[in-house]
Design an enzyme around this catalytic site. Structure first.
Site, PDB file in Angstrom:
ATOM      1  N   ASP A  69      35.590  37.461  43.332  1.00  0.00           N
ATOM      2  CA  ASP A  69      35.653  38.815  42.774  1.00  0.00           C
ATOM      3  C   ASP A  69      34.255  39.246  42.340  1.00  0.00           C
ATOM      4  OD1 ASP A  69      36.931  41.180  42.168  1.00  0.00           O
ATOM      5  OD2 ASP A  69      37.523  40.553  40.151  1.00  0.00           O
ATOM      6  N   HIS A  71      31.388  50.583  35.321  1.00  0.00           N
ATOM      7  CA  HIS A  71      32.290  49.624  34.681  1.00  0.00           C
ATOM      8  C   HIS A  71      31.477  48.556  33.939  1.00  0.00           C
ATOM      9  CE1 HIS A  71      35.696  46.882  34.142  1.00  0.00           C
ATOM     10  NE2 HIS A  71      34.986  45.928  34.704  1.00  0.00           N
ATOM     11  N   GLU A 130      42.837  46.088  36.674  1.00  0.00           N
ATOM     12  CA  GLU A 130      41.546  46.537  37.204  1.00  0.00           C
ATOM     13  C   GLU A 130      41.779  47.124  38.580  1.00  0.00           C
ATOM     14  OE1 GLU A 130      38.752  43.218  36.948  1.00  0.00           O
ATOM     15  OE2 GLU A 130      38.314  43.741  34.864  1.00  0.00           O
ATOM     16  N   GLU A 175      40.747  47.839  42.067  1.00  0.00           N
ATOM     17  CA  GLU A 175      39.745  47.281  42.970  1.00  0.00           C
ATOM     18  C   GLU A 175      40.186  47.464  44.420  1.00  0.00           C
ATOM     19  OE1 GLU A 175      38.253  43.409  42.115  1.00  0.00           O
ATOM     20  OE2 GLU A 175      38.647  43.523  39.955  1.00  0.00           O
ATOM     21  N   ASP A 195      43.398  43.443  39.843  1.00  0.00           N
ATOM     22  CA  ASP A 195      42.948  42.214  39.186  1.00  0.00           C
ATOM     23  C   ASP A 195      43.386  42.262  37.722  1.00  0.00           C
ATOM     24  OD1 ASP A 195      41.630  39.920  38.404  1.00  0.00           O
ATOM     25  OD2 ASP A 195      39.673  40.891  38.265  1.00  0.00           O
ATOM     26  N   ARG A 215      42.280  40.739  28.275  1.00  0.00           N
ATOM     27  CA  ARG A 215      40.968  40.995  27.653  1.00  0.00           C
ATOM     28  C   ARG A 215      40.688  40.129  26.439  1.00  0.00           C
ATOM     29  NH1 ARG A 215      38.710  43.060  31.975  1.00  0.00           N
ATOM     30  NH2 ARG A 215      39.657  45.021  32.630  1.00  0.00           N
ATOM     31  N   GLN A 257      39.764  36.794  27.646  1.00  0.00           N
ATOM     32  CA  GLN A 257      38.455  36.928  28.303  1.00  0.00           C
ATOM     33  C   GLN A 257      37.320  36.916  27.274  1.00  0.00           C
ATOM     34  OE1 GLN A 257      38.245  40.468  30.720  1.00  0.00           O
ATOM     35  NE2 GLN A 257      36.205  40.025  31.520  1.00  0.00           N
ATOM     36  N   LYS A 274      41.972  35.682  34.059  1.00  0.00           N
ATOM     37  CA  LYS A 274      42.071  36.350  35.353  1.00  0.00           C
ATOM     38  C   LYS A 274      43.015  35.669  36.334  1.00  0.00           C
ATOM     39  CE  LYS A 274      38.607  39.381  34.871  1.00  0.00           C
ATOM     40  NZ  LYS A 274      38.728  40.809  35.171  1.00  0.00           N
ATOM     41  N   THR A 277      47.137  38.266  40.623  1.00  0.00           N
ATOM     42  CA  THR A 277      46.348  39.271  41.333  1.00  0.00           C
ATOM     43  C   THR A 277      47.292  39.863  42.373  1.00  0.00           C
ATOM     44  OG1 THR A 277      44.352  37.917  41.086  1.00  0.00           O
ATOM     45  CG2 THR A 277      44.272  39.684  42.735  1.00  0.00           C
ATOM     46  N   GLU A 326      38.381  50.401  29.367  1.00  0.00           N
ATOM     47  CA  GLU A 326      37.454  51.535  29.313  1.00  0.00           C
ATOM     48  C   GLU A 326      38.154  52.821  28.852  1.00  0.00           C
ATOM     49  OE1 GLU A 326      34.885  51.287  33.154  1.00  0.00           O
ATOM     50  OE2 GLU A 326      36.609  49.947  33.314  1.00  0.00           O
TER      51      GLU A 326
HETATM   52 MN    MN Z   1      37.930  42.109  38.591  1.00  0.00          MN
END
Ligand code: MN
Length: 445
Positions: A138, A145, A210, A212, A244, A248, A251, A264, A268, A384
């Site tokens: 990834d 971002h 996320e 993507e 993804d 948080r 993370q 993560k 997915t 975000e």
């Molecule tokens: Mn990602």
């Protein structure tokens, strides 16, 4: 770079009537690949191509024996539960199959009688991950971002100095990749509560998505032999939508010094359809960076990459909470952006990934990283959009969200559209999180 040809002609129409409906994702100019089977029939998954509201069963087309040469060979490779063999065949075979399918499905085709039996309604089908994904990487290609997230995690030092030079990425995990429709339990793990010096263990409280794209590698490269930027696109079979999912709070506690891990690798989700690079040819745009950004190092820079290395793929994320579903309320759009804003192109990701001699293999997956555009409304994650959980997002039924709650369904769509070309779509990827199982996990005996 792929030249435009007859398969891109916006005037082309299909004898599959639903493919000609304006706004549909799968007109004859698209022809994306996936693997499918009829629901509840105990069949094997096999390769298919989406056309209108149907799928053309490539195994049945192969059995009909209507194609010859490379296209026929490609059909045999596609008649499998995974498309790795087709991916390994390379660009001439992909192009031959696309051209043959385009002719066979066109309104003036003489093959309609032979192929009508190979058409199956999408509503009767289910899908699988379209390739055996050996390795999943990834990247982190949106500078918007990277800057916004960097500001939340490191207010004094949002964008690290390597960002503008190195296409940043990490090696992810392929075992938990599933196709659209994935349902998964809220991940548990260690988090550090605000103001605390010791972590606690429990379900993630800051679960996020996320937005993507996923690049599927076609032909690989030998270990020790880098792929030059000029050849990089020949190694990309096509592109799908990728969610993804990210915890948080896990993370924030685990990511230093080696990067993402358990935040993560629990899930997915991919869209079932891979849109080929050839189908995306009409939507190429210049690779443009803001004034003052550095020129990439020579191995990541070329005239053709600068002129048309980026692709204008629009990406949208929507949410439908459990309550919205009960109330019959459609998913609500959270954001919309384009892959054209990425700081690195697809070709640069392949060239960089292999520059040290690392070998990519057919079916490997490269995530682009969260796609966030230059404005706050174009952000591709709740982290975000809610400014780190500080500004709740209002939903149409009066609910609010900072992060995902149990029962939330996240839907992503992608498409390409411009004057003078046919609109093509990627379909959608959806996924749902449910409550973490009771602590104690599975019991023995
Ligand atoms: Mn990602």
């Amino acid at each position: 770079m792929i030249e435009l040809n007859k398969t891109h002609d916006p005037e082309l129409r299909s004898w599959v009537a639903s493919a000609n409906r304006p706004g549909n994702d799968f007109p004859i100019q698209n022809l994306p690949f996936g693997v499918f089977r009829r629901r509840g029939q105990g069949e094997l998954f096999r390769g298919g191509v989406a056309i209108g509201d149907c799928v053309l069963d490539l195994g049945r087309v192969h059995a009909a024996g209507v194609f010859s040469g490379l296209a026929h060979q490609a059909l045999a490779a596609a008649n499998k539960p995974e498309l790795n063999e087709l991916m390994a065949l390379g660009k001439p075979a992909w192009a031959a199959l696309r051209q043959a399918l385009s002719q066979a499905l066109a309104s003036d085709s003489t093959m309609q009688a032979h192929l009508a039996g190979a058409l199956l309604p999408q509503e009767e089908l289910e899908y699988s991950v379209p390739a055996r994904i050996g390795d999943y990487t990834d990247f982190y290609t949106s500078i918007h971002h990277a800057t916004s997230v960097g500001r939340l995690f490191r207010p004094d030092n949002p964008l690290l100095p390597n960002y503008r030079w190195v296409p940043i990425g990490y090696h992810g995990r392929s075992s938990s990749i599933r196709v659209s429709g994935q349902r998964f339990p809220r991940p548990r793990g260690q988090t550090l509560p605000p103001g605390s010096t010791e972590p606690v263990f429990g379900p993630s409280k800051r679960l996020d998505y996320e937005v993507e794209l996923g690049l599927f590698i076609g032909t690989g490269n030998a270990l020790g032999t880098p792929v030059a930027l000029s050849d990089a696109e020949d190694h990309i079979f096509g592109i799908c939508i990728l969610n993804d999912w990210s915890a948080r709070d896990l993370q924030a506690w685990e990511y230093q010094p080696l990067g993402p891990f358990l935040a993560k690798n629990f899930a997915t989700t991919l869209s079932p359809w891979i849109v080929t690079l050839e189908a995306l040819a009409p939507y190429r745009v210049p690779f443009a960076r803001a004034d003052g950004e550095p020129k990439p190092l020579p191995y990541l820079d070329s005239v053709s990459n600068a002129e048309a290395g980026s692709i204008d793929i629009r990406l949208e994320a929507s949410i439908q909470t459990g309550a919205m579903r009960t109330q019959g309320i459609a998913p609500q759009q959270l954001s919309c952006t384009s892959f054209r804003h990425a700081y690195w192109t697809a070709a640069q990701l392949v060239a960089h990934h292999t520059v040290n001699g690392c070998n990519l293999q057919p079916g490997d997956l490269l995530g682009t990283g969260t796609q966030s555009g230059p404005t706050p409304e174009e952000a591709g994650s709740l982290l975000e959009l809610s400014v780190g959980g500080k500004q709740p997002i209002a939903l149409v039924n009066g609910e609010q969200r900072t992060f995902l709650e149990d029962g939330d369904v996240l839907v992503m769509r992608a498409w390409c559209d411009r004057p003078g070309a046919a609109r093509i779509g990627f379909g959608e990827v959806s996924g749902e999180v449910f409550a973490a199982p009771a602590a104690g996990m599975s019991s023995a005996g």
